[in-house]
Enzyme design. Structure first.
Site, PDB file in Angstrom:
ATOM      1  N   ASN A 163      -3.829  -1.958  -1.085  1.00 55.59           N
ATOM      2  CA  ASN A 163      -2.457  -1.549  -1.380  1.00 55.59           C
ATOM      3  C   ASN A 163      -1.903  -2.532  -2.417  1.00 55.59           C
ATOM      4  O   ASN A 163      -1.548  -3.650  -2.075  1.00 55.59           O
ATOM      5  CB  ASN A 163      -1.637  -1.595  -0.077  1.00 55.59           C
ATOM      6  N   TRP A 164      -1.862  -2.089  -3.665  1.00 53.81           N
ATOM      7  CA  TRP A 164      -1.430  -2.993  -4.748  1.00 53.81           C
ATOM      8  C   TRP A 164       0.070  -3.262  -4.711  1.00 53.81           C
ATOM      9  O   TRP A 164       0.558  -4.154  -5.402  1.00 53.81           O
ATOM     10  CB  TRP A 164      -1.780  -2.400  -6.107  1.00 53.81           C
ATOM     11  N   LYS A 165       0.807  -2.460  -3.962  1.00 57.18           N
ATOM     12  CA  LYS A 165       2.278  -2.548  -3.960  1.00 57.18           C
ATOM     13  C   LYS A 165       2.791  -2.450  -5.410  1.00 57.18           C
ATOM     14  O   LYS A 165       2.186  -1.758  -6.218  1.00 57.18           O
ATOM     15  CB  LYS A 165       2.724  -3.821  -3.234  1.00 57.18           C
ATOM     16  N   HIS A 198       4.626   2.686   5.473  1.00 53.55           N
ATOM     17  CA  HIS A 198       4.422   1.231   5.330  1.00 53.55           C
ATOM     18  C   HIS A 198       5.704   0.518   5.766  1.00 53.55           C
ATOM     19  O   HIS A 198       6.814   1.007   5.516  1.00 53.55           O
ATOM     20  CB  HIS A 198       4.079   0.884   3.875  1.00 53.55           C
ATOM     21  N   GLU A 218       7.297  -1.868   4.564  1.00 50.02           N
ATOM     22  CA  GLU A 218       8.270  -2.127   3.481  1.00 50.02           C
ATOM     23  C   GLU A 218       9.095  -0.876   3.197  1.00 50.02           C
ATOM     24  O   GLU A 218      10.284  -0.968   2.881  1.00 50.02           O
ATOM     25  CB  GLU A 218       7.520  -2.630   2.231  1.00 50.02           C
ATOM     26  N   GLU A 247      -0.380  -2.664  11.207  1.00 51.67           N
ATOM     27  CA  GLU A 247       0.039  -3.793  10.374  1.00 51.67           C
ATOM     28  C   GLU A 247       1.216  -4.515  11.040  1.00 51.67           C
ATOM     29  O   GLU A 247       2.368  -4.089  10.881  1.00 51.67           O
ATOM     30  CB  GLU A 247       0.475  -3.297   8.994  1.00 51.67           C
ATOM     31  N   GLY A 268       1.802 -10.327   4.124  1.00 48.24           N
ATOM     32  CA  GLY A 268       2.181 -11.191   3.005  1.00 48.24           C
ATOM     33  C   GLY A 268       2.588 -12.595   3.426  1.00 48.24           C
ATOM     34  O   GLY A 268       3.122 -13.355   2.622  1.00 48.24           O
ATOM     35  N   SER A 288      -2.460  -9.921   5.834  1.00 50.89           N
ATOM     36  CA  SER A 288      -3.119 -11.151   5.390  1.00 50.89           C
ATOM     37  C   SER A 288      -4.634 -11.152   5.629  1.00 50.89           C
ATOM     38  O   SER A 288      -5.212 -12.179   5.970  1.00 50.89           O
ATOM     39  CB  SER A 288      -2.468 -12.381   6.029  1.00 50.89           C
ATOM     40  N   GLY A 328      -3.361  -6.032   1.170  1.00 52.40           N
ATOM     41  CA  GLY A 328      -2.319  -6.172   0.154  1.00 52.40           C
ATOM     42  C   GLY A 328      -2.723  -7.183  -0.895  1.00 52.40           C
ATOM     43  O   GLY A 328      -3.509  -6.896  -1.803  1.00 52.40           O
ATOM     44  N   GLY A 329      -2.209  -8.406  -0.770  1.00 51.93           N
ATOM     45  CA  GLY A 329      -2.412  -9.438  -1.795  1.00 51.93           C
ATOM     46  C   GLY A 329      -3.856  -9.613  -2.242  1.00 51.93           C
ATOM     47  O   GLY A 329      -4.142  -9.729  -3.443  1.00 51.93           O
TER      48      GLY A 329
END
Ligand code: PGA
Length: 269
Positions: free
Chosen positions: A9-11, A112, A114, A184, A190, A229, A250-251
């Site tokens: 997930n590149w966001k 998600h 967010e 999640e 993150g 993470s 993610g990251g």
């Protein structure tokens, strides 16, 4: 055995040059003999889907002139990060499921945390998006998870069950036979803080039990990913838990070497 899934997930990160360079590197590292046995999905920002599709060799999974789904040349599949619950019309800024399918997506993330916290998406919106995605043959990746406060007050299972029951009650358990769930924990997203494999396994097992109470076969085939993470150095341990069927990353999905290593950790060979 369930085939594992590693989804990135590149966001809201990246541009065209980044997309080309990251995907070229991933194809170099994972193509040919190094091809992972897990399913690999990347979810870039919607405006980069076309660039990603080109970088992956022209098509991932789109439709031919007759409207049939055709497998593309790349083993890396494309997903979007959210989708409108509407089909077409006056919804400024939104993207319809048919548009995402047309751009080569096979998957879409819904719910998600967010989106839930920053954009006010409630369970009913998430369910509507899930339904709209499936109507266009997009596989939803449904995210669920508790906040730190909810975990500390002992309501983790209540929250997760509420999020999943909203879907089961509205669409029925069969809707999960062509979907993926991602657990999640919000406190792990993150933050660099990861749920331990035991903490994650406990929640994953409860999710599978909840689905099994409606349909055993759907539950045993359901892929439940862990997100929060995940990195190259903790992926293998997390993915070895019996009910963890891969990860939503993610990251670490923004770094080719890290993401490739996570894909290798998700390979069942
Ligand atoms: P993270 O994000 O891997 O950067 O924690 C996971 C996610 O939000 O899907």
């Amino acid at each position: 055995m369930r085939t594992k899934v590693v989804a990135g997930n590149w966001k809201m990160n990246g541009d065209q040059a980044f997309t080309r360079s990251l995907l070229t590197s991933l194809l170099d590292q994972l193509g040919g003999d190094g091809r992972p046995s897990c399913e690999v999905i990347i979810c870039p920002p919607a405006i980069l889907l076309t660039t990603a599709r080109e970088a992956l060799g022209g098509s991932t999974q789109g439709s031919n002139a007759l409207g049939d789904r055709v497998p593309g040349s790349s083993f890396i599949q494309l997903g979007a990060q959210t989708v409108s619950e509407h089909e077409v019309g006056a919804f400024t800024g939104e993207l319809a499921p048919s548009m995402l399918a047309d751009a080569g997506c096979s998957h879409v993330i819904v719910g998600h945390s967010e989106r839930r916290t920053l954009y006010g998406e409630a369970d009913r919106h998430v369910v509507a998006k899930f339904k709209a995605a499936q109507a266009h043959d997009l596989t939803p990746i449904l995210c669920v998870g508790e906040t730190l406060q909810e975990r500390q007050s002992g309501t983790t299972q209540v929250v997760i069950e509420r999020q999943i029951r909203a879907l089961l009650n509205e669409l029925g358990v069969a809707a999960l036979s062509s979907a993926i769930i991602a657990y999640e924990p919000v406190w792990a997203i993150g933050t660099g803080e990861t749920a331990t494999p035991a903490q994650a396994q406990e929640v994953h097992a409860r999710i599978r039990q909840l689905v099994a109470s409606r349909d055993m076969a759907v539950a045993s085939g359901l892929r439940i990913l862990y997100g929060g993470s995940v990195k190259a150095d903790n992926a293998a341990e997390l993915f070895s838990a019996p009910d963890i069927d891969g990860g939503l990353i993610g990251g670490a999905s923004l770094k080719a070497d890290e993401f490739a290593a996570i894909c290798r950790a998700g390979s069942n060979r």
